[in-house]
Design an enzyme around this catalytic site. Structure first.
Site, mmCIF file in Angstrom:
data_model
loop_
_atom_site.group_PDB
_atom_site.id
_atom_site.type_symbol
_atom_site.label_atom_id
_atom_site.label_comp_id
_atom_site.label_asym_id
_atom_site.label_seq_id
_atom_site.Cartn_x
_atom_site.Cartn_y
_atom_site.Cartn_z
ATOM 1 N N CYS A 158 19.537 74.923 34.499
ATOM 2 C CA CYS A 158 19.468 76.388 34.461
ATOM 3 C C CYS A 158 20.268 76.918 33.273
ATOM 4 O O CYS A 158 19.862 77.888 32.624
ATOM 5 C CB CYS A 158 19.995 76.984 35.760
ATOM 6 N N ASN A 183 12.141 61.743 39.479
ATOM 7 C CA ASN A 183 13.099 61.156 40.411
ATOM 8 C C ASN A 183 13.418 62.213 41.463
ATOM 9 O O ASN A 183 13.839 63.317 41.122
ATOM 10 C CB ASN A 183 14.380 60.742 39.681
ATOM 11 N N THR A 193 19.907 62.857 39.330
ATOM 12 C CA THR A 193 21.305 63.229 39.144
ATOM 13 C C THR A 193 21.485 64.706 38.828
ATOM 14 O O THR A 193 22.592 65.218 38.936
ATOM 15 C CB THR A 193 21.967 62.389 38.020
ATOM 16 N N HIS A 245 17.585 69.891 39.719
ATOM 17 C CA HIS A 245 16.619 70.860 39.208
ATOM 18 C C HIS A 245 15.387 70.019 38.885
ATOM 19 O O HIS A 245 15.503 69.031 38.142
ATOM 20 C CB HIS A 245 17.182 71.518 37.945
ATOM 21 N N HIS A 300 12.464 68.057 37.437
ATOM 22 C CA HIS A 300 12.187 67.715 36.048
ATOM 23 C C HIS A 300 11.347 66.450 35.975
ATOM 24 O O HIS A 300 11.468 65.563 36.806
ATOM 25 C CB HIS A 300 13.472 67.550 35.229
ATOM 26 N N HIS A 351 10.316 63.276 33.506
ATOM 27 C CA HIS A 351 10.653 62.480 32.332
ATOM 28 C C HIS A 351 9.336 62.028 31.709
ATOM 29 O O HIS A 351 8.480 61.474 32.406
ATOM 30 C CB HIS A 351 11.431 61.215 32.722
#
Length: 117
Positions: A12, A90, A98, A101, A103, A105
């Protein structure tokens, strides 16, 4: 609240411009930037600008936004001229998430073996 920026969220802060990132693409709904610990020649994170804790929450609450994220993964692959690539979400600590938020890859530019990790 889902979709609202979180003060303690690294991604963020990147969306808001408070934390620097090597941004490679940006749309009205997404931001894509180079991973700081790349695992392949192309390793870009594509995030929704709205905060959702993981891919499952994003898909459940905002499927159109999840589609925007996926559409941008293709745009990254096209820009980096990748014939093949991997998209990884993930979800949860056991899967290696980790940053809480959602996401994706985008990994490519080298052979990617199966199974991963």
């Amino acid at each position: 609240m889902a979709g609202e920026p979180q003060d303690d969220c690294l991604f963020c802060k990147i969306v808001a411009g408070h934390v620097p990132a090597t941004i490679v693409r940006e749309t009205d709904t997404t931001v894509a930037f180079r991973d700081i610990n790349p695992q392949a020649p192309t390793h870009v994170l594509v995030i929704p600008k709205a905060h959702y804790k993981d891919a499952a929450a994003l898909a459940a609450a905002a499927p159109e936004l999840a589609a925007d994220v996926l559409r941008e993964t293709q745009a990254i692959a096209d820009e980096d001229k990748l014939d093949s690539y991997r998209i990884v979400f993930n979800t949860g600590p056991g899967a290696g998430q980790t940053v809480w938020h959602a996401h994706a890859h985008v990994l490519g530019g080298r052979g990617l073996q199966w199974p991963p990790g």
